[in-house]
Scaffold this motif. Structure first.
Motif, short mmCIF file in Angstrom:
data_model
loop_
_atom_site.label_atom_id
_atom_site.label_comp_id
_atom_site.label_asym_id
_atom_site.label_seq_id
_atom_site.Cartn_x
_atom_site.Cartn_y
_atom_site.Cartn_z
N UNK A 1 2.50 3.88 -4.63
CA UNK A 1 4.12 4.16 -4.48
C UNK A 1 4.54 4.43 -5.98
N UNK B 1 0.08 7.35 1.36
CA UNK B 1 -0.42 6.59 2.30
C UNK B 1 -1.69 7.35 3.04
N UNK C 1 -2.86 -5.82 6.17
CA UNK C 1 -2.48 -7.25 5.77
C UNK C 1 -1.16 -7.37 5.29
N UNK C 2 -0.77 -8.20 4.29
CA UNK C 2 0.59 -8.31 4.08
C UNK C 2 1.19 -7.72 2.82
N UNK C 3 0.26 -6.65 2.44
CA UNK C 3 0.81 -5.61 1.51
C UNK C 3 1.47 -6.01 0.34
N UNK C 4 1.05 -7.07 -0.32
CA UNK C 4 1.47 -7.56 -1.43
C UNK C 4 1.44 -6.23 -2.64
N UNK C 5 2.73 -5.93 -3.11
CA UNK C 5 2.73 -4.95 -3.98
C UNK C 5 2.10 -5.39 -5.56
N UNK D 1 2.22 -4.23 -9.32
CA UNK D 1 2.92 -3.27 -10.15
C UNK D 1 2.19 -2.94 -11.49
#
Lengths: 114, 113
Positions: free
Chosen positions: A34, A51, A98-102, A104
């Motif tokens: 992103x 994606x 999964x929980x898709x922690x970003x 950065x």
């Protein structure tokens, strides 16, 4: 583990000239990528996302980015900068399951001069 | 209510006091995240809630930090015995199940004197 590296902390351009903000990523599996923008004292706004569909992604306000797996890059470009583009830009990586922690990058501040 | 809302927008507190930060996610979003944005550390993940599952607290920096999410909607991040290094902007984001985009609120700027 995943990480992103934004190669420039600051980029200065003149209004009307092209913008290039560079990002390299590291991921042990197929990631989602992103670009977010943050204007002064404002929240984070999604510009575009990759994606695993088309490698050239078009976003809002004329920005686009190309996913290049061979170079592990996801650079953000715009053909012609506007004064309103001045902001901080974050490249972000996330697993697409999964929980898709970003995770950065450290951000690139874009300065646009008249 | 189109977006994620957070309150207060600014909070100034004295060292050692407790603070509570609130997040209202987008209606229908089952996933909720807290992040912290500080000068020294950039943007970092704190905690994640998904529906009624146990939260993932792996990003919380110390046991002074806790969060809860009531009724699968509103979330509160609590910082006990605040320290000056807790000064940062605390961001909340929510995501719809099955989608990959997180939508961010405007943040709460916390200043610990």
């Amino acid at each position: 583990a995943q990480s992103v590296t934004q190669l420039d902390s600051h980029v200065s351009v003149s209004e009307g000239t092209p913008v290039l903000l560079r990002c390299n990523y590291s991921s042990s599996y197929s990631p989602s990528l992103f670009w977010y923008v943050q204007h002064p004292n404002k929240g984070l706004q999604l510009l575009l996302k990759y994606t695993s569909a088309a490698t050239l992604v078009k976003g809002i306000n004329g920005f686009e980015a190309e996913f290049k797996k061979s170079e592990t890059s996801f650079h953000l470009t715009k053909p012609s900068a506007h004064m309103s583009d001045a902001a901080e830009y974050f490249c972000v990586v996330s697993p697409n399951t999964g929980f898709q922690k970003l995770v950065f990058g450290t951000g690139t501040r874009l300065l646009v001069s008249p | 209510g189109a977006g994620v809302s957070q309150s207060p927008s600014n909070k100034v507190t004295e060292k050692g006091k407790d603070v509570e930060l609130r997040c209202d996610p987008i209606s229908g979003h089952t996933a909720l995240y807290w992040y912290r944005q500080s000068l020294g550390q950039g943007l970092e993940f704190l905690i994640y809630f998904q529906g009624n599952s146990a939260p993932d607290k792996s990003g919380l920096p110390s046991d002074r930090f806790s969060a809860e999410r009531t009724g699968g909607s509103v979330s509160t991040l609590t910082i006990q015995r605040t320290q000056q290094e807790d000064s940062a902007v605390y961001l909340c984001a929510s995501r719809k199940q099955g989608e990959d985009t997180q939508y961010f609120g405007p943040g709460t700027r916390l200043t610990v004197l």
